[in-house]
Structure formats: structure tokens, C-alpha cells
Design a protein around this motif. Structure first.
Motif, PDB file in Angstrom:
ATOM      1  N   ASP A 110       0.830  -1.202   0.000  1.00  0.00           N
ATOM      2  CA  ASP A 110       0.000   0.000   0.000  1.00  0.00           C
ATOM      3  C   ASP A 110       0.869   1.258   0.000  1.00  0.00           C
ATOM      4  O   ASP A 110       0.525   2.254  -0.647  1.00  0.00           O
ATOM      5  N   ARG A 111       1.977   1.219   0.720  1.00  0.00           N
ATOM      6  CA  ARG A 111       2.890   2.378   0.767  1.00  0.00           C
ATOM      7  C   ARG A 111       3.514   2.615  -0.613  1.00  0.00           C
ATOM      8  O   ARG A 111       3.621   3.759  -1.058  1.00  0.00           O
ATOM      9  N   ILE A 112       3.907   1.558  -1.302  1.00  0.00           N
ATOM     10  CA  ILE A 112       4.441   1.690  -2.665  1.00  0.00           C
ATOM     11  C   ILE A 112       3.392   2.323  -3.565  1.00  0.00           C
ATOM     12  O   ILE A 112       3.683   3.240  -4.345  1.00  0.00           O
ATOM     13  N   ASN A 113       2.153   1.850  -3.455  1.00  0.00           N
ATOM     14  CA  ASN A 113       1.071   2.389  -4.281  1.00  0.00           C
ATOM     15  C   ASN A 113       0.786   3.853  -3.949  1.00  0.00           C
ATOM     16  O   ASN A 113       0.458   4.645  -4.842  1.00  0.00           O
ATOM     17  N   GLU A 114       0.914   4.210  -2.684  1.00  0.00           N
ATOM     18  CA  GLU A 114       0.718   5.608  -2.287  1.00  0.00           C
ATOM     19  C   GLU A 114       1.756   6.503  -2.964  1.00  0.00           C
ATOM     20  O   GLU A 114       1.419   7.565  -3.484  1.00  0.00           O
ATOM     21  N   PHE A 115       3.012   6.071  -2.949  1.00  0.00           N
ATOM     22  CA  PHE A 115       4.056   6.840  -3.619  1.00  0.00           C
ATOM     23  C   PHE A 115       3.759   6.964  -5.112  1.00  0.00           C
ATOM     24  O   PHE A 115       3.921   8.028  -5.706  1.00  0.00           O
ATOM     25  N   ALA A 116       3.308   5.884  -5.725  1.00  0.00           N
ATOM     26  CA  ALA A 116       3.005   5.901  -7.160  1.00  0.00           C
ATOM     27  C   ALA A 116       1.877   6.880  -7.471  1.00  0.00           C
ATOM     28  O   ALA A 116       1.956   7.634  -8.455  1.00  0.00           O
ATOM     29  N   ARG A 117       0.833   6.870  -6.642  1.00  0.00           N
ATOM     30  CA  ARG A 117      -0.282   7.804  -6.871  1.00  0.00           C
ATOM     31  C   ARG A 117       0.175   9.254  -6.747  1.00  0.00           C
ATOM     32  O   ARG A 117      -0.225  10.116  -7.521  1.00  0.00           O
ATOM     33  N   ARG A 118       1.000   9.516  -5.739  1.00  0.00           N
ATOM     34  CA  ARG A 118       1.475  10.887  -5.532  1.00  0.00           C
ATOM     35  C   ARG A 118       2.332  11.361  -6.706  1.00  0.00           C
ATOM     36  O   ARG A 118       2.177  12.501  -7.165  1.00  0.00           O
TER      37      ARG A 118
END
Length: 68
Positions: A7-15
Motif C-alpha cells: 500500500d505504501r508503494i502504491n501511495e508513492f506511485a499515486r502521488r
């Protein structure tokens, strides 16, 4: 790798996709998480291939040969 890290990786990707810039600390964290994810996928694949057999038409099984 647990779901919180994914989820943290995906958060960085979205940002990043939204145009936000990541701080140097966040970039380092993202790179470390990505490396951990890639290593876990590779380990999973190796484990799966080590338990894979070729089945001949006569029904005999042969383990896949290891490659270097």
C-alpha cells in the motif's frame, strides 16, 4: 512482503502520478520498498520453479533442470 508495504508503494506511485514531488527520504524509502518487493517476487518464482515437473506422454515425471 505484507500488504502495508505494498500500500505504501502504491501511495508513492499515486502521488508521483498526480505530479507531487517526493522528498529525498521518501525516494529512498520507495526504492527500498521496490527492491524488497522485487526480491520477494523473485523468491516466490524460484520456489515455484523448484517444484515444477515436466510430465512425459508416458506419465513419467522429470524435475526441471537447474540453470546457472
Amino acid at each position: 512482503m505484507d500488504q502495508k508495504k505494498i500500500d505504501r508503494i502504491n501511495e508513492f506511485a499515486r502521488r508521483v502520478k498526480a505530479g507531487e514531488a517526493l522528498t529525498p527520504a521518501e525516494l529512498a524509502e520507495r526504492d527500498a520498498l521496490r527492491r524488497e518487493y522485487i526480491d520477494s517476487v523473485k523468491a516466490s518464482l524460484v520456489g515455484q520453479l523448484e517444484n515444477t515437473y515436466l510430465v512425459e506422454p508416458d506419465g513419467t515425471k522429470h524435475k526441471l533442470p537447474k540453470r546457472n
